[in-house]
Each structure stands twice: as C-alpha cells, then as structure tokens.
Design a protein around this motif. Structure first.
Motif, PDB file in Angstrom:
ATOM      1  N   GLN A  60     -32.353  52.270  72.311  1.00 46.90           N
ATOM      2  CA  GLN A  60     -32.309  52.555  73.738  1.00 46.90           C
ATOM      3  C   GLN A  60     -33.195  51.569  74.441  1.00 46.90           C
ATOM      4  O   GLN A  60     -34.351  51.472  74.114  1.00 46.90           O
ATOM      5  CB  GLN A  60     -32.694  54.003  74.048  1.00 46.90           C
ATOM      6  CG  GLN A  60     -34.038  54.431  73.508  1.00 46.90           C
ATOM      7  CD  GLN A  60     -34.485  55.718  74.156  1.00 46.90           C
ATOM      8  OE1 GLN A  60     -34.442  55.866  75.353  1.00 46.90           O
ATOM      9  NE2 GLN A  60     -34.935  56.664  73.371  1.00 46.90           N
ATOM     10  N   PRO A  61     -32.728  50.809  75.356  1.00 47.90           N
ATOM     11  CA  PRO A  61     -31.344  50.822  75.823  1.00 47.90           C
ATOM     12  C   PRO A  61     -30.496  49.867  75.000  1.00 47.90           C
ATOM     13  O   PRO A  61     -31.028  48.953  74.394  1.00 47.90           O
ATOM     14  CB  PRO A  61     -31.500  50.306  77.242  1.00 47.90           C
ATOM     15  CG  PRO A  61     -32.609  49.317  77.138  1.00 47.90           C
ATOM     16  CD  PRO A  61     -33.545  49.847  76.095  1.00 47.90           C
ATOM     17  N   VAL A  63     -28.396  47.621  76.163  1.00 46.34           N
ATOM     18  CA  VAL A  63     -28.499  46.305  76.802  1.00 46.34           C
ATOM     19  C   VAL A  63     -29.664  46.331  77.772  1.00 46.34           C
ATOM     20  O   VAL A  63     -29.617  47.003  78.789  1.00 46.34           O
ATOM     21  CB  VAL A  63     -27.210  45.953  77.572  1.00 46.34           C
ATOM     22  CG1 VAL A  63     -27.366  44.590  78.225  1.00 46.34           C
ATOM     23  CG2 VAL A  63     -26.018  45.968  76.634  1.00 46.34           C
ATOM     24  N   PRO A  64     -30.732  45.637  77.440  1.00 52.36           N
ATOM     25  CA  PRO A  64     -31.895  45.692  78.324  1.00 52.36           C
ATOM     26  C   PRO A  64     -31.648  44.958  79.635  1.00 52.36           C
ATOM     27  O   PRO A  64     -30.866  44.010  79.686  1.00 52.36           O
ATOM     28  CB  PRO A  64     -32.990  45.012  77.498  1.00 52.36           C
ATOM     29  CG  PRO A  64     -32.285  44.207  76.467  1.00 52.36           C
ATOM     30  CD  PRO A  64     -30.941  44.816  76.247  1.00 52.36           C
ATOM     31  N   ALA A  65     -32.326  45.448  80.658  1.00 47.27           N
ATOM     32  CA  ALA A  65     -32.314  44.733  81.924  1.00 47.27           C
ATOM     33  C   ALA A  65     -33.088  43.433  81.743  1.00 47.27           C
ATOM     34  O   ALA A  65     -34.127  43.422  81.103  1.00 47.27           O
ATOM     35  CB  ALA A  65     -32.964  45.595  83.000  1.00 47.27           C
ATOM     36  N   THR A  66     -32.563  42.369  82.255  1.00 42.35           N
ATOM     37  CA  THR A  66     -33.196  41.079  81.988  1.00 42.35           C
ATOM     38  C   THR A  66     -33.793  40.464  83.246  1.00 42.35           C
ATOM     39  O   THR A  66     -33.374  40.749  84.365  1.00 42.35           O
ATOM     40  CB  THR A  66     -32.173  40.082  81.413  1.00 42.35           C
ATOM     41  OG1 THR A  66     -31.016  40.105  82.238  1.00 42.35           O
ATOM     42  CG2 THR A  66     -31.796  40.457  79.996  1.00 42.35           C
ATOM     43  N   ALA A  67     -34.750  39.619  82.983  1.00 45.40           N
ATOM     44  CA  ALA A  67     -35.381  38.900  84.086  1.00 45.40           C
ATOM     45  C   ALA A  67     -34.438  37.816  84.582  1.00 45.40           C
ATOM     46  O   ALA A  67     -33.537  37.392  83.880  1.00 45.40           O
ATOM     47  CB  ALA A  67     -36.688  38.287  83.612  1.00 45.40           C
ATOM     48  N   GLY A  71     -37.323  34.643  89.182  1.00 43.06           N
ATOM     49  CA  GLY A  71     -37.591  35.965  89.743  1.00 43.06           C
ATOM     50  C   GLY A  71     -36.474  36.428  90.653  1.00 43.06           C
ATOM     51  O   GLY A  71     -35.491  35.724  90.881  1.00 43.06           O
ATOM     52  N   TYR A  72     -36.625  37.647  91.180  1.00 47.75           N
ATOM     53  CA  TYR A  72     -35.608  38.218  92.058  1.00 47.75           C
ATOM     54  C   TYR A  72     -35.906  37.959  93.534  1.00 47.75           C
ATOM     55  O   TYR A  72     -35.081  38.244  94.387  1.00 47.75           O
ATOM     56  CB  TYR A  72     -35.494  39.729  91.802  1.00 47.75           C
ATOM     57  CG  TYR A  72     -34.793  40.032  90.498  1.00 47.75           C
ATOM     58  CD1 TYR A  72     -33.422  40.252  90.455  1.00 47.75           C
ATOM     59  CD2 TYR A  72     -35.501  40.056  89.293  1.00 47.75           C
ATOM     60  CE1 TYR A  72     -32.768  40.505  89.258  1.00 47.75           C
ATOM     61  CE2 TYR A  72     -34.864  40.305  88.091  1.00 47.75           C
ATOM     62  CZ  TYR A  72     -33.498  40.525  88.077  1.00 47.75           C
ATOM     63  OH  TYR A  72     -32.853  40.770  86.890  1.00 47.75           O
TER      64      TYR A  72
END
Lengths: 406, 419
Positions: A60-61, A63-67, A71-72
């Motif tokens: 878990q998870p 598919v990890p959230a990625t950077a 940056g965002y």
C-alpha cells in the motif's frame, strides 16, 4: 482486471508472488486503475481456504504519488513576519530564545498569580495537576516523582513549553520577560539556582539540569528485539498455571460497583497531564449589538445557552450543575446572590474571604466587574483566569450561572 | 450515558432472550412458538422514517452503549485527557470515526479550514505557506494505519488494574487515511542537505510539537485530511493532521499548522518529560518511536462476556505491529499450556490492525485466554513479566505484554495476571 486476478492468484504460490504480480500489473497497465490491495487480499484469502493463516502482503499504495520535476509550484513563499509569528520553538542550545530576562523574585510573583492555581505556590501541585519541583532521587524507586528538577534534561524545554502552552487556557499570553522569570523561579524551586539568580538569553547557556545525563537512545533493537523473537512453544508449555493478580481486587474500572479512587491513585502509574485547555473563539459570542445584559429575574434561556459555551473557558477549574464538586476552583451552584468566598469545603484566598466578610455578594454587577478583571477586582484572588473581554460573554455567563440555581 | 457496559449489553441480550425464549433451550426443545415470529412487530407493520430524516446517519438506538469512555481518575481535567475506543464492540479492522479514541492536550481545537495554513520553514530552500485549497492540489494516497498511544496499557505495568479491553487496550484506532505524502511537501520547499529533523506543530492551544528524523518524514508519513473517506473529525485534527505510520500516536500532530526543518532534535516537552520510558535503574529511554507488536482478545473479555451456554464459541481479537504486518497470532484457552494458531481474516496491511478469530466449542469450564502476535520481522509479543524483567514497572509507555482474561463458568471475564 479483477477477473484476471481471480484466475491468477490461486495459482500463485505465496505472498511474494502476489506482491510481484501487483507490481507487474501496475507497471504494465499504467493507464488503468491499479488493483486495490483489498481486492488482492480477498482473492488470496479465498484461495487459502482452510490452510494455515497467511495473510497476503498487500503493498500500500500500489502506485505511489510521485514528485514532479521542479515541484508543483503550489503554495507561496512565507513572509518573514509570518515565520516570526509562528516560529517560537527553542532548542537545548538556546536557538530561538528572544532577548529578555527575569529573576527569581519576579518569577515567584508571576507564578503565584498565573500558575499556582494548578501547580501550587511552590510547584507542589494541586490535585492531579503536575508537580513541578522536588522528587530528587526518586527515579529508581517505585512511584518515581518526575519533575522539572528531578527528570527534565534541558532547560530549553521548560522555557519553550511555558511560552507555547501556558498558562492553562491562556496560551502564548506571557511576555518573554515573564517566561524568563517563571523559568528562573522553577529553577530556584528545584534548587538549581539561588534566590538572587536572574535568567536571560545570555545566562541561559550556563544552566545544566540535574538529570541531563539521565537519558539514553532507544535500545530496544539490542535489548529486546532479538530476545523477543524466534520459535515459540505450542504444546505442553507449562505444567500448571496460577492466577497472580486480579483486576477485580482493585475495582477501579469505571462503572464497577464500588469505585475506590484512593486505591486507584495510590496504585496506578499513569501519565497525568496538565496541559492547556482550549481557548474558545474569543469572537464567537462577541457582537457590538446589545447590552441587554441585566436580565432582571429569570435568565434568558438563549443567553444562558450562549453562556454555557462561554463557560468552557472556566470548566478547567470550575464545575456547575448536578453533582458539581470543587476542583481547583469552587463549584458554582447558586453563586448569583451568594456572599463571596463562602462555599463550604473550598479553600479560598484570604483576599476573597475578606471581600465576602466585608459584604461582597455576587450579583450581575459584581460578577461582571470580577469576570472582566478578576485580579484587578479582588487583588490576591487565587483565580488565575485573566478575565473575559466581552461584555456579551459576561452577560451570557452570568445568565448561565443563574440558570443553574442551587 | 451509563458506564456499565457489560451489564447493559448483558441486559440488552437477556431482554432479547426473554422475548425470544432461552437460546440454549430454543433449538433443542421449543415448547412454545416464538413471539418474535408469531407476533406482528411494529416495524413490520408501520412505515419508517423517509430519506433525509437522518441526513448524517447514526447507529441504531440499540447500539447506544457502544461509545468512547474515559477513566475519570486518570487525569486532572477532561480537556487534557484521553478516552478509549470500545474495542470489545467492534469487528473487522476499521475503527468507525466516531469511536476513535481521543487524546487532547488542550481540548478539541475547532479550526476554521478557511483560516488554516500549513507553513514549512527552517532549513529549506524556500519557506512555504499552503492553504487547504493548495494542499488539495497535491497527489494523494490512501493507506490504512493503526494509531496507538504510547501509553496504551500503561495502567497495567504494576499489575492487572482495569476490567475491560476498552480501558486496557482502547487507546488505538485503525483508519484509512487520504493524504499527501509528506515527502512531496518537503520537496516542494526543498530540504537543505543539513536538514536532518522535522518538527511538526499543532494549531491547538497546546501547540503540540515533536521531533521526527527526516528519514521517516521522507519515507511513509502523510499529511492527511480524510479519515475513512470523510473529513477528519475535529477531535482527530480537522482539517489536517500528520500520519506517522507505526510510531507512537503522540507524534501524529493534529491540527497541523507548521513543519520546521532543523539539523538536530528539539527535545520538547512531549519527548523529554513525557513519552520517555523510565527504566528501573533510573535511566530513561528516549525517542522510543516504534510501537512493538501487540494483540488483545476483544471477545470474550470483561465487557463482552460469553452470553451463551456450552458449544460453538467465537473468540476474536486484534493484532498490530509498528514494524510491519502480522502474519500469525496464537491463542491459548488454558493460560499458555497449549496454543493454537488463530485465523486472520480481512486485509493485512503494513502497520495496520489485523483481525483474528479462533472458533472452539466451550465446555463451560473456566478459561484463561491469551493471544500472542508474531510480526513480519519475526518478533513475538512478550509476556508482561518478560517486559518487566527488562524495563521494571515505571516506564508507563510501550506496554505490549500479553493480556490474560479469566472467563468463569458463567461466561464472565476478568483481567488477571498468571504465573
């Protein structure tokens, strides 16, 4: 996809296979929804049937959230004033201390006024509130007394905590000089300094706490993890079993027939915390509108209801209503119309008793004056509360107290 | 709100028996027809509430005894106190939001999300401020974790004290969090090479702080805003809290308003005067972050007695580890003479609660029940005496010793310790 899983999973040998499977699938079908760990598990559990319980390892998870490179770009840069407003933490090396100073004698005055209602004049504690002084040499015995002097390793912790969270229910209201003075007084109560000591951002570094060397890093990896691992006995592990202790003997469980709190307090070791209470939203009940404060006879139910909310500020120290008892403040049933300082069983300040003896009785007017500025109205009162700033709040709380009757 | 959970549960069920006929007798020899069947019940005849009568649904009124409870004598004041999850009434692995135990140091902060900000400052390239709307634009993850207070079972160090797993083990809950990997937020600010620690801080009146090593922050921590699908409850840190998987609950800062990056730990109150584990030589362990593997039988237990006679009986409980999963739980009915592998049912997630069952035919004789968790690192839950041998009785925190319930011939259970 879930059907695909159901077909494949039972054929997969072990949990490692499952893990690999879901990772492979996540990698292959990047545009599709990855299999949920729950779905993977359910099929695995079915596949196990009555076999030895071996829960699937569900990553878990999946598919990890990625950077994102660069940056965002979300949020904005914090302004220096904003950082200064919030960045109040102090470290053992003194980093973060503001300029200022305070001596033991000043500290005593501030402490008695703002802290002693819970902690006692000499840090000896009232009721279950934390004891702040004494306890030296008790750490190795049964029922150790952990105080600033006997236990706390760093002076910075005292300064930081008093500054960020005290007084109870009025956090971050002290000036730096007051915090220095209170800290100096606490050092004095714990025999770390003499009574002529002045603590400042400059003298701070010279203070070492008595129990500074009393701590070590978590050593469970060396002392416990290996010792508490390995094969276990499953059959014929003991010849006989004796009961060595029963909770029913103490009978301290809530709702049990004969609660015995004395036994409980003497016997039970538990963290007793005394940390600040919530400050209600100062503005919640504040309006510029009305001053119909002096409800003449029966308190206005709406106003009393508003007062119940305001009373949250008082409830750390005062109880009111059915079964109300004295806490660090007296119980308040029937206070409207009563002489000041006269409820039996409560130890008032001499100032409060004198005021009552001199004819002070609590009515709308006197309560309003007292609640607006307790220590200004009765110099020497034990009540540490700084006062209600809003006339609406005062009217509401008076109505609330009046509605409680006797 | 009564505190007599065992009696009320028993009363409720015996009440049901009175209308339904004695269960034990019912199957073998029903003498009279069951009025629960032969009589028309009001809910069979009349209309119930329509939709919107309960816009935010609540449990059945017959479940009103399933509530968090506190132990008043534990603390000086309820605004700086703790209450306990009713583990004995729950099943599966997820704790319902309204039953998750509460621990506040300054009461429940009622934070207006529109006036809430999260700041990241200290050893970063660019100190940042986020609104809640900003946070909602980062990628999210959904993960299930247990949160256990380090003081869970802390009242039991000196011996059996409290009768009920709600009180002995109820400072735990298990929740699916939706949140942003903390790593993404820290990377957004750019952690400098000498940034080795973070210090999350709460917006409540205790301004709670803890020091957390950067490796953990970059590994699996979340900045969470949803629990079990809905917004965090105010008492769990609405609008946003830190999730520190497997580590003691005090570090999961609620009402998270700031994260400072530094080059050394801060040694604040909650990691010096509290949440340090005093050993019997007078030296205390500090930074004992990980929660050791632990389990407890939730039924039968003092608040959940056996209410039937001999025959098929369900034993159930929960197990968890701050270091991984729980591949195995053993249970004993005879105080540890003989053990049996329990059956784990439900998802097995990393650092999450696991549910186990052991079904057996009770013969009506007294039982000494224990459960023993094995975690995925090979660690086996120790006995309380094995823990005391290492730590003494003064450490308050991290008591993960094996729990014993004595069940008597009537099915009533009691918290005991055994040789």
């Amino acid at each position: 996809m879930s059907r695909f899983l159901k077909v494949l999973v039972p054929a997969t040998a072990g949990t490692a296979g499952l893990l690999t499977l879901s990772y492979i699938m996540a990698g292959h079908f990047v545009t599709e929804t990855p299999p949920s760990p729950q779905a993977v598990f359910v099929t695995a559990a079915n596949a196990q049937g009555n076999a030895a319980p071996e829960p699937a390892l569900s990553p878990q998870p999946p598919v990890p959230a990625t950077a994102r490179d660069g940056g965002y770009g979300l949020g904005r840069e914090a302004l220096a004033e904003e950082i200064a407003a919030w960045d109040i933490d102090i470290r053992p090396d003194g980093q973060g201390l503001p300029a200022g100073s305070g001596d033991v004698w000043t500290g005593e005055e501030v402490f008695v006024e703002k802290c002693a209602a819970c902690h006692g004049d000499f840090g000896e504690a009232v009721g279950r509130w934390p004891q702040l002084a004494g306890g030296m040499g008790t750490l190795e015995r049964k029922d150790p007394v952990k105080t600033i002097g006997s236990y706390w390793p760093y002076l910075s912790t005292v300064w930081d905590y008093v500054n960020r969270a005290m007084p109870f229910g009025d956090a971050q209201s002290l000036t730096p000089d007051e915090v220095y003075a209170i800290t100096a007084y606490l050092l004095y109560l714990n025999n770390v300094v003499e009574d002529d000591f002045e603590l400042s951002d400059e003298s701070f570094a010279g203070i070492e706490m008595p129990n500074a060397e009393g701590f070590k890093p978590d050593d469970r990896p060396e002392t416990e993890l290996a010792a508490f691992a390995g094969d276990v006995c499953m059959q014929g592990c003991k010849d006989d079993v004796r009961i060595t202790m029963r909770a029913a003997v103490l009978d301290v469980t809530p709702g049990s027939d004969t609660p015995d709190t004395d036994v409980a307090q003497d016997t039970v070791e538990v963290e007793s915390s005394a940390e600040p209470e919530p400050a209600d939203d100062e503005n919640a009940a504040r309006t510029d509108a009305a001053d119909e404060a002096s409800a003449d006879q029966r308190p206005d139910p709406e106003l009393a209801a508003a007062g119940a909310r305001v009373f949250k500020k008082c409830s750390a120290c005062h109880q009111v209503g059915d079964g109300a008892k004295h806490r660090s403040g007296p119980q308040l049933n029937g206070i409207v119309g009563r002489s000041a300082g006269t409820v039996e069983g409560f130890r008032y300040s001499s100032a409060m008793e004198e005021a009552g003896a001199n004819g002070l009785a609590w009515d709308h007017e006197t309560l309003a004056a007292f609640l607006a500025d307790p220590r200004g109205y009765i110099k020497g009162t034990k009540m540490a509360f700084s006062g209600l700033r809003s006339a609406d709040d005062i009217a509401a709380i008076t109505a609330f107290l009046e509605a409680q009757g006797d | 709100m009564s505190n007599d959970s065992a009696p009320s549960r028993r009363g409720f069920l015996t009440g049901a028996l009175a209308t339904g006929g004695a269960v034990a007798a019912a199957r073998a020899s029903a003498q009279a027809p069951d009025p629960a069947i032969t009589e028309l019940q009001p809910w069979m005849q009349y209309l119930g509430d329509g939709v919107d009568a309960r816009p935010y649904g609540s449990p059945s009124r017959f479940e009103s005894h399933v509530i968090r409870r506190n132990v008043e004598w534990l603390t000086a004041d309820p605004v700086s106190s703790v209450n306990f999850t009713p583990l004995h009434e729950l099943d599966g692995i997820i704790t319902p939001n309204g039953l998750c135990f509460e621990r506040h140091h300054a009461g429940i902060a009622e934070v207006d999300p529109s006036a809430h900000r999260l700041m990241i400052n200290g050893l970063v390239d660019k100190p940042l401020v986020f609104t809640m709307q900003d946070l909602m634009r980062f990628p999210r993850e959904n993960r299930v974790y247990f949160l256990e207070c380090a003081a869970n079972s802390g009242m039991e160090w000196a011996g059996a004290q409290l009768n009920g797993c709600q009180y002995t083990h109820g400072m735990i809950h298990n929740v699916q969090y939706t949140g942003i990997p903390l790593r993404l937020l820290l990377e957004e600010a750019g952690v400098k090479t000498n940034g080795k620690w973070i210090m999350p801080e709460g917006a409540d009146a205790s301004a709670m702080t803890r020091s957390i090593p950067i490796e953990k922050a970059m590994d699996d921590c979340l900045v969470a805003f949803k629990m079990n699908g809905e917004a965090l409850r105010p008492e769990q840190g609405y609008p946003v809290r830190l999730v520190v998987p497997g580590w003691e609950g005090n570090m999961w800062i609620k009402w998270l308003r700031r994260i400072e990056v530094g080059d050394q730990p801060w040694h604040h109150r909650e990691e010096t005067s509290k949440y340090t584990d005093l050993l019997d030589n007078g030296i205390a362990r500090r930074f004992t972050w990980e929660m050791d593997a632990k389990s407890v039988i939730t039924s039968p237990s003092p608040q959940a007695p056996i209410l039937h006679s001999r025959g098929p009986t369900v034993l159930t409980g929960v197990a968890w580890s701050g270091r991984g999963t729980i591949p195995r739980v053993d249970v004993t009915l005879d105080g540890g003479k003989n053990w049996h592998e329990a059956r784990i049912s439900g998802p097995s997630f990393d650092k999450s609660m696991h549910r186990f069952y052991f079904e057996f035919d009770w013969d009506g004789t007294p039982l000494l029940l224990q459960s023993r968790a094995h975690d995925s690192t090979g660690y086996v839950q120790p006995t309380k005496n094995a823990l005391r041998d290492v730590r003494g009785e003064n450490s308050i925190y991290h008591n993960n010793g094996i729990q014993t319930w004595l069940v008597d011939e009537r099915g009533e259970a009691e918290n005991v310790e055994i040789s």
